[in-house]
Every structure is written in C-alpha cells, then in structure tokens.
Design a protein around this motif. Structure first.
Motif, mmCIF file in Angstrom:
data_model
loop_
_atom_site.group_PDB
_atom_site.id
_atom_site.type_symbol
_atom_site.label_atom_id
_atom_site.label_comp_id
_atom_site.label_asym_id
_atom_site.label_seq_id
_atom_site.Cartn_x
_atom_site.Cartn_y
_atom_site.Cartn_z
ATOM 1 N N GLN A 162 0.743 -1.193 0.041
ATOM 2 C CA GLN A 162 -0.039 -0.126 -0.196
ATOM 3 C C GLN A 162 0.767 1.178 0.058
ATOM 4 O O GLN A 162 0.933 1.941 0.909
ATOM 5 C CB GLN A 162 -1.149 0.014 1.304
ATOM 6 N N ILE A 163 1.752 1.661 -1.162
ATOM 7 C CA ILE A 163 2.650 2.438 -1.344
ATOM 8 C C ILE A 163 1.647 3.789 -1.595
ATOM 9 O O ILE A 163 2.455 4.949 -1.706
ATOM 10 C CB ILE A 163 3.539 2.260 -2.234
ATOM 11 N N ARG A 164 0.440 4.069 -1.759
ATOM 12 C CA ARG A 164 -0.365 5.111 -1.943
ATOM 13 C C ARG A 164 -1.397 5.386 -0.653
ATOM 14 O O ARG A 164 -2.075 6.387 -0.837
ATOM 15 C CB ARG A 164 -1.192 4.815 -3.275
ATOM 16 N N ASP A 165 -1.022 4.694 0.374
ATOM 17 C CA ASP A 165 -1.824 5.290 1.481
ATOM 18 C C ASP A 165 -0.967 6.399 2.260
ATOM 19 O O ASP A 165 0.143 7.073 1.992
ATOM 20 C CB ASP A 165 -1.979 4.081 2.308
ATOM 21 N N ARG A 166 -1.596 6.983 3.200
ATOM 22 C CA ARG A 166 -1.129 7.942 4.167
ATOM 23 C C ARG A 166 -0.656 7.135 5.533
ATOM 24 O O ARG A 166 -1.273 6.209 5.934
ATOM 25 C CB ARG A 166 -2.111 8.880 4.272
ATOM 26 N N TRP A 167 0.372 7.699 6.052
ATOM 27 C CA TRP A 167 0.741 7.404 7.276
ATOM 28 C C TRP A 167 1.079 8.379 8.393
ATOM 29 O O TRP A 167 1.308 9.716 7.963
ATOM 30 C CB TRP A 167 2.267 6.398 6.886
ATOM 31 N N TRP A 168 1.468 8.078 9.609
ATOM 32 C CA TRP A 168 2.062 8.960 10.595
ATOM 33 C C TRP A 168 3.280 9.138 10.537
ATOM 34 O O TRP A 168 4.104 8.063 10.650
ATOM 35 C CB TRP A 168 1.477 8.654 12.014
ATOM 36 N N PHE A 169 3.967 10.271 10.688
ATOM 37 C CA PHE A 169 5.113 10.558 10.586
ATOM 38 C C PHE A 169 5.631 11.783 11.323
ATOM 39 O O PHE A 169 5.178 12.911 10.690
ATOM 40 C CB PHE A 169 5.864 10.603 9.127
ATOM 41 N N GLU A 170 6.457 11.808 12.573
ATOM 42 C CA GLU A 170 6.573 13.017 13.239
ATOM 43 C C GLU A 170 5.120 13.702 13.690
ATOM 44 O O GLU A 170 5.266 14.934 13.439
ATOM 45 C CB GLU A 170 7.560 13.909 12.285
ATOM 46 N N ALA A 208 11.247 9.310 2.329
ATOM 47 C CA ALA A 208 12.171 10.500 2.082
ATOM 48 C C ALA A 208 12.814 10.850 3.512
ATOM 49 O O ALA A 208 14.038 11.090 3.747
ATOM 50 C CB ALA A 208 11.538 11.504 1.435
ATOM 51 N N GLY A 209 11.931 10.714 4.509
ATOM 52 C CA GLY A 209 12.232 11.366 5.741
ATOM 53 C C GLY A 209 13.149 10.251 6.464
ATOM 54 O O GLY A 209 14.082 10.618 7.283
ATOM 55 N N VAL A 210 12.675 9.054 6.247
ATOM 56 C CA VAL A 210 13.791 7.769 6.815
ATOM 57 C C VAL A 210 14.886 7.886 6.201
ATOM 58 O O VAL A 210 15.910 7.681 6.917
ATOM 59 C CB VAL A 210 13.062 6.570 6.749
ATOM 60 N N LEU A 211 15.077 8.019 5.155
ATOM 61 C CA LEU A 211 16.251 7.926 4.389
ATOM 62 C C LEU A 211 17.188 9.491 4.779
ATOM 63 O O LEU A 211 18.277 9.056 4.824
ATOM 64 C CB LEU A 211 16.039 8.082 2.773
ATOM 65 N N GLU A 212 16.576 10.286 5.058
ATOM 66 C CA GLU A 212 17.477 11.468 5.437
ATOM 67 C C GLU A 212 17.662 11.314 6.918
ATOM 68 O O GLU A 212 18.940 11.620 7.246
ATOM 69 C CB GLU A 212 16.613 12.850 5.396
ATOM 70 N N VAL A 213 16.988 10.889 7.645
ATOM 71 C CA VAL A 213 17.447 10.574 9.023
ATOM 72 C C VAL A 213 18.366 9.364 9.296
ATOM 73 O O VAL A 213 19.097 9.679 9.879
ATOM 74 C CB VAL A 213 15.964 9.923 9.870
ATOM 75 N N ARG A 214 18.686 8.528 8.187
ATOM 76 C CA ARG A 214 19.590 7.759 8.247
ATOM 77 C C ARG A 214 20.880 8.071 7.521
ATOM 78 O O ARG A 214 21.707 7.143 7.296
ATOM 79 C CB ARG A 214 18.982 6.319 7.645
ATOM 80 N N ASP A 227 22.584 12.437 2.294
ATOM 81 C CA ASP A 227 22.547 13.721 1.831
ATOM 82 C C ASP A 227 21.776 14.249 0.884
ATOM 83 O O ASP A 227 21.271 15.578 0.664
ATOM 84 C CB ASP A 227 24.143 14.433 1.672
ATOM 85 N N VAL A 228 21.429 13.321 -0.091
ATOM 86 C CA VAL A 228 20.779 13.481 -1.479
ATOM 87 C C VAL A 228 19.829 12.370 -1.357
ATOM 88 O O VAL A 228 20.074 11.179 -1.484
ATOM 89 C CB VAL A 228 21.547 13.596 -2.679
ATOM 90 N N VAL A 229 18.511 12.939 -1.536
ATOM 91 C CA VAL A 229 17.325 11.825 -1.558
ATOM 92 C C VAL A 229 16.802 12.355 -3.080
ATOM 93 O O VAL A 229 16.269 13.187 -3.212
ATOM 94 C CB VAL A 229 16.406 11.963 -0.478
#
Length: 665
Positions: A44-52, A63-69, A72-74
């Motif tokens: 379900q990659i088109r659903d909405r989720w809770w983030f921050e 994108a947020g997970v990739l930046e947190v981990r 520098d470029v996403v």
C-alpha cells in the motif's frame, strides 16, 4: 527531522509499537538500511501514514527515513515526473555532485550519459575555435542551430537510462551519502519485453554496486551502503530473478495500519466524527478493532461517512456497515415482508420431509429481515451460518437453491464452492488469494472476490468435510469476525451473507443404521436416533482433524436432515413424474398420465430396501429412470399424434409400460 529510536528496549527485547513518529514498516526499512541491504517496498504505497506526529504520504515517510539515516541527497524517480527531489535543498546538492564529478569514467558503472557527450562536443568545438579564429562565427551559428533541436543539458537527467547511469555512478562512489527511490518501475518496464530485462539488469547493478559513504554532510550517521530502492504496488509484477537471486536485496511488504497506527488516526480524527463530544475511550477502542484492514485514507473517509449517514462515533458497528455497503438501505430489508413471513411454507414446498431444517433456515431469514441480533463485538458476523448434515440425497443442496430463489428470484443466484476441489493445503490460497510475489496474487481469491462484488449473497460450501484443515481455518475467521483479507490486503466482509455448509459425514453408516430398524413391523428409525448419530459423527470428525473450535462455532447452526419417510417417497416421486409430464407436453404436445395406482405401491416397496433408502431422493430418480425409458421406447415405436395421451404404469412383476390413448377420453 528528529531521529527516533525504535529499539525494543535497552536490552533489545519487548514489543515495538507505533508512537506517532514513524510507522512500523518504516522502522523495518531503517533496520534494513543499517544492515546494508537494498529494499523493494511493495504493498500500500499510496496510502497515508503517521510521521513525526502528522499525516504524511508514503513518499514523505520514505524520504524522511532516508534523510534520518544519513542521506545527503534523496532522489525520487517515477515514470511521470522523472527524477525529482522531495526534500528541500537536495536538488541543489545533487547539482553540485553532478558539477564536481570526474569527467572520465572510473569503472564499468560510470558510463557517460548523453549530457556528458554534449559537453565533450562543446569542448571540442571550443578547441577548434581557438585553433582557427576565422571559423568562430560559423561555429557559433552551428551551435545555436543545434541547441534549438537538442534537449537542454541543465537540470537532472529525465530519461530512465540516464537516471540509472547517474544513480549507479553516485551509489558506487564513497564521496557522498546518496539515496534514490524508483517508484512504479514495473509500469515503465513491463515484463516480457527485451528492453525491460536490460533495464532491470542495469537497475540491479546500481543496487548491488552501491558502497558505504565516508561521511554525511548533514552530520547524521551514513547508511551502511548508499541506498537504491524500488517501490511498487505488487512485487509479483517484477521479474523474480530481479530480487530473488541476490541476498543483498530484500523485499518489504507495506500492509494496512496495525492497531496502534489506527489508534493514532482515530485519536487525531476524533473531532471530525459525528457525535465526537459524547464518545468515550471505549468507543474509540471499539472502532480501532472494527477498522482492522482499513487504510489510512479509508479511516479518513470513515469520519466523513459518520456525517453523511448521520451515525455517531459511539455506534461503530452501524458506522462500519453503512461505510462498507455504501447504499442507502439494508438490502435484507428490501425483501417482501409476506414472503419472508411465509418462508417456511415456500421452502417446505420445495424440500419435502425436512421440516426442522426448513424451520431453522426460515427463522434465520426472518431474523436477518428484522435485523435484531446480539451486537457490540465491533464486527458483524454473517446473517446466518448453517451446517447441513444427514443422509445423501435428502435435499441439503436443494434447500440452499430454494433459499437463493426466495431471496433473489433465481435459484442459480448463489455461489457454490465444491470443497472436494480444496483438498490440498495450498488450496486455501484459492479462497483468499495468493500472497504477494506469487502467481495469481493480482486476481485475489475466489471467495473474497465474490463477496466484495456481491456482499448480499448466499454462499454454499458443499461437502465441507473434504476440505483441507487449512481451508477450514479460513472459515473460522469468517464465522468469528465476519471478514477475510485476501493476499492483496483487501478485506471482504460477510455481514450480509447467508452461509451454508453441507456434509455427508456419518452417511456411510446410514445403511447399517436403517437395517437395524424393525422393518417387518413397519417401524422406521426415529428422527431422534438419526439426529444423535449425525451430531456425534460431525463432532468426532472435527476432533479427528484437530479443529474442534470450528465445530464450536457451527454447533448452533448444525441441522440434521431426516431420512426419506414412506409418506415423503410418494411426494418426491410425483414431483419427478410431474417434471417428466411437463417435458413430454412441451416437446410433443402429448399428455403423459402416470398410473398412480400401480406406481405408488411399486416405488414405496423399492425404497423400503435399506440399501436404496440410504441414497435418498437420488435413488428415487434412479428407479424412475426405467419409466422414462419406457416413454422413450413408446415414441420410437409409434409416434403419438399431438393431443393424444400416454398412460404410464408398471406391472406386478416390476415391468414398466406406456400405452397410447387417442383423443381426450
């Protein structure tokens, strides 16, 4: 963005639950990145989720997970928009990496792009211009003309091959921490095309050639490897070799929100529901359980349904029912009141000699029509669930057809599942659909697809005792919770269904049971003895296969069919002879007149044999087959004229006869 530690505890044990900062599948994604594996995210990659502590799209979460981990470029590529950058400042960082990169290839993964070729051509023209100043004006005119016909070299690459080449080069370089996501790659590279295989090979090379970056500009700890990820709705649409042949590539399924995530949604949306000020924490928890299998978008739409249908938050069962059906009225209430009230008479006219079974089914139809039941569980169970058991050929399947005709006006308007086709363990996938990554996943299950298309249904599962125990586990969920989720993550709800199971368990001992009766004294085996025999046989059967809990759910709906008594045999025979008479009248305009004075005693005597009696109505039809053959022989020997009559009877020795009678006398 804030970093959230999703460890199970200081010692690494204990449960992991969503806390509003990151969904659990995103936690798994972060762990895979730290392990150094590339990931194919599917589901379900088109659903909405809770983030921050706020609702976010799938793209924002990843994108947020990739930046947190540590990225520098996403970058994010899809077939429509090409290569884009979902986070602020990352497009500029990507441009600097492109500007500062070496002009010559450093390995097999650093092949030049069309933009590289254009820059090299420009340098060659500049060299020629310095060597021959007189040609400056001509070279400038040539450059102006070519620039009008060629794409701009500025900005990130758009063509898929150019993007993959660039991503391959950056991922294979330790100079910067980068992460790129390719979404809907399955639509851009359809299976079976030669160019698709080449594209998947280049993408896999970019994934597996990625290295560990030396440092991160933002100060975060960098990935174990530069990330090259894929996001697809169904991993089964990707070629298997693309991800199954390399242990450095993992698949991660994104399912619907779990209870903790649904609790976050409902808490955040509580004020948007009708009757929110009067709702209690218990009402919220009831709705958390009732929304199992629903997506974030569905839960958001549920709040709007509460106002559209004027249903308060404190009535989760009613709210979910109206939301799923999406109709103004309950279809059960649209049945004719007089027809439902007289259901026992209508069904009894079709199924002879089964008053107890008919009364039980009629009572269930009437209860479903009135709509009174024991509620409050948060989910609606089927409107009725019956387990028909008894001798073979006594009307179990016929009663299911009669119910369908009563409800829909058509006896074929029901779904029949022959359980003899579900004897293998993997047959459970036919009912609910194959899991992601397996053949047939997109089609869903036969049962779930039927109920999703027609929630108002009669479902007949014939000879249930032949099904594999894993198939029976599916029915346990249906009977208890009233729902079943298929391999695609879509849930079918059975709250508007009438479910009928039939079984011949115990029928093999009927002949010996009948032989033990006092046939010479004219006494037959009482119904109470048959009921005790079949009830015990069914319970022992479920215990033998290790599923006594299924019998516990079905026990209130177990209906034991009676054997065919002497008075019922004549009625069934007359009905079959009536069908034969109608066939002769319609086809040849000839009246067939059964001689009941000879036929009734003969069929009663034939069916008094315990061996024949054990086969029920099917044996009556088998016996009458001899009479049909006599009618056929009469038509072949001497074709009767239209309007004539044929009398059909049987001699004392059991020989059938058919005699033509001219005229109407």
């Amino acid at each position: 963005m804030s970093t959230v530690g999703f460890a199970k505890g200081e010692d690494g044990t204990g449960p992991v639950t969503a806390d509003g900062m990151m969904p659990l599948w995103a936690v798994s994604l972060g762990w895979e990145l730290r392990r150094g594996r590339q990931v194919i995210i599917n589901g379900q990659i088109r659903d909405r989720w809770w983030f921050e502590d706020r609702p976010a799209s799938f793209r924002e979460v990843v994108a947020g997970v990739l930046e947190v981990r540590g990225a520098d470029v996403v970058g994010w590529w899809d077939p429509v928009a090409g290569l884009t950058f979902p986070l602020p400042g990352h497009a500029e960082r990507f441009a600097r990496l492109e500007t500062d990169r070496p002009r010559t290839a450093t390995g097999s993964g650093d092949r030049g792009t069309p933009a590289d070729d254009r820059r090299q051509d420009d340098r060659r023209q500049d060299d020629r211009q310095r060597a021959n100043p007189r040609s400056r004006r001509g070279i400038e005119r040539e450059r102006d003309r070519s620039s009008l016909l060629s794409p701009r070299s500025a900005g990130p690459p758009r063509a898929f091959d150019d993007v993959v080449a660039t991503v391959h080069r950056l991922a294979a370089s330790p100079d910067a921490a980068t992460a790129f996501v390719f979404q809907d790659i399955d639509h851009h590279l359809p299976p079976g095309q030669p160019e698709s295989s080449a594209g998947y090979l280049r993408l896999r090379a970019a994934m597996t050639d990625a290295v560990t970056p030396r440092e991160a500009l933002a100060g975060h700890r960098p990935h174990a490897r530069n990330a090259v990820l894929c996001a697809v709705g169904d991993v089964g649409r990707l070629p298997g070799w693309f991800h199954l042949e390399d242990p450095r590539i993992a698949t991660l399924h994104v399912g619907p929100p779990d209870p903790s995530e649904r609790r976050l949604w409902l808490t955040w949306l509580r004020g948007d529901f009708n009757g929110a000020p009067d709702a209690t924490r218990h009402d919220i928890e009831a709705l958390v359980g009732a929304t199992d299998g629903m997506s974030g978008w569905d839960i958001d739409a549920l709040a709007r349904t509460s106002w559209l249908r004027d249903v308060p938050l404190r009535k989760p069962d009613k709210l979910l029912e109206l939301h799923r059906l999406n109709v103004s009225v309950d279809p059960w209430t649209q049945l004719d009141r007089e027809t439902v009230a007289g259901a026992a008479d209508v069904l009894g006219a079709r199924v002879v000699g089964q008053s107890k079974a008919v009364d039980a089914v009629a009572a269930a139809l009437q209860a479903a029509f009135v709509g009174v039941d024991f509620g409050g569980s948060g989910t609606a169970r089927p409107r009725g669930a019956f387990f028909f058991v008894g001798p073979t050929g006594v009307g179990k399947t016929e009663l299911a057809k009669a119910v369908a005709e009563l409800m829909f006006g058509d006896q074929s308007a029901y779904a029949r599942f022959d359980m003899s086709e579900y004897q293998q363990e993997h047959a459970a996938e036919r009912l609910a659909g194959a899991p992601p990554g397996y053949i047939g996943h997109e089609q869903g299950g036969e049962l779930t697809r039927r109920v999703q298309e027609r929630p108002f249904s009669v479902l007949l599962f014939d000879e249930i005792e032949k099904a594999h125990p894993r198939v029976l586990d599916k029915f346990l969920q249906i009977l208890e919770d009233g729902r079943l989720t298929d391999g695609r993550g879509q849930t079918a709800y059975f709250s508007q269904c009438l479910i009928i199971f039939t079984s011949n368990t115990g029928a093999e001992a009927v002949q010996s049971l009948l032989s033990g009766g006092d046939s010479e004294g004219g006494e037959e085996v009482p119904y109470s003895a048959l009921e005790a025999h079949f009830t015990r046989a069914v319970e022992e059967k479920f215990r033998a296969i290790g599923r006594p809990e299924i019998y516990g759910r079905l026990k209130p709906g177990v209906v034991v069919f009676d054997m065919l008594r002497r008075e019922h045999i004549v009625k069934i025979a007359d009905r079959l002879l009536g069908q034969l008479t109608e066939s002769v009248r319609e086809r040849h305009q000839v009246e067939l007149v059964p001689d009941t004075d000879t036929l009734h005693p003969w069929i009663t005597e034939r069916m008094s044999d315990p061996e024949h009696q054990a086969y029920g109505g099917r044996q009556i039809r088998n016996e009458l087959e001899r009479l049909r053959e006599a009618v056929v022989a009469r038509f072949l020997a001497q074709r009767p004229t239209p309007g004539s009559r044929i009398r059909l009877g049987i001699d004392a020795d059991g020989t059938p006869w058919a005699r033509t009678e001219e005229g109407n006398g």
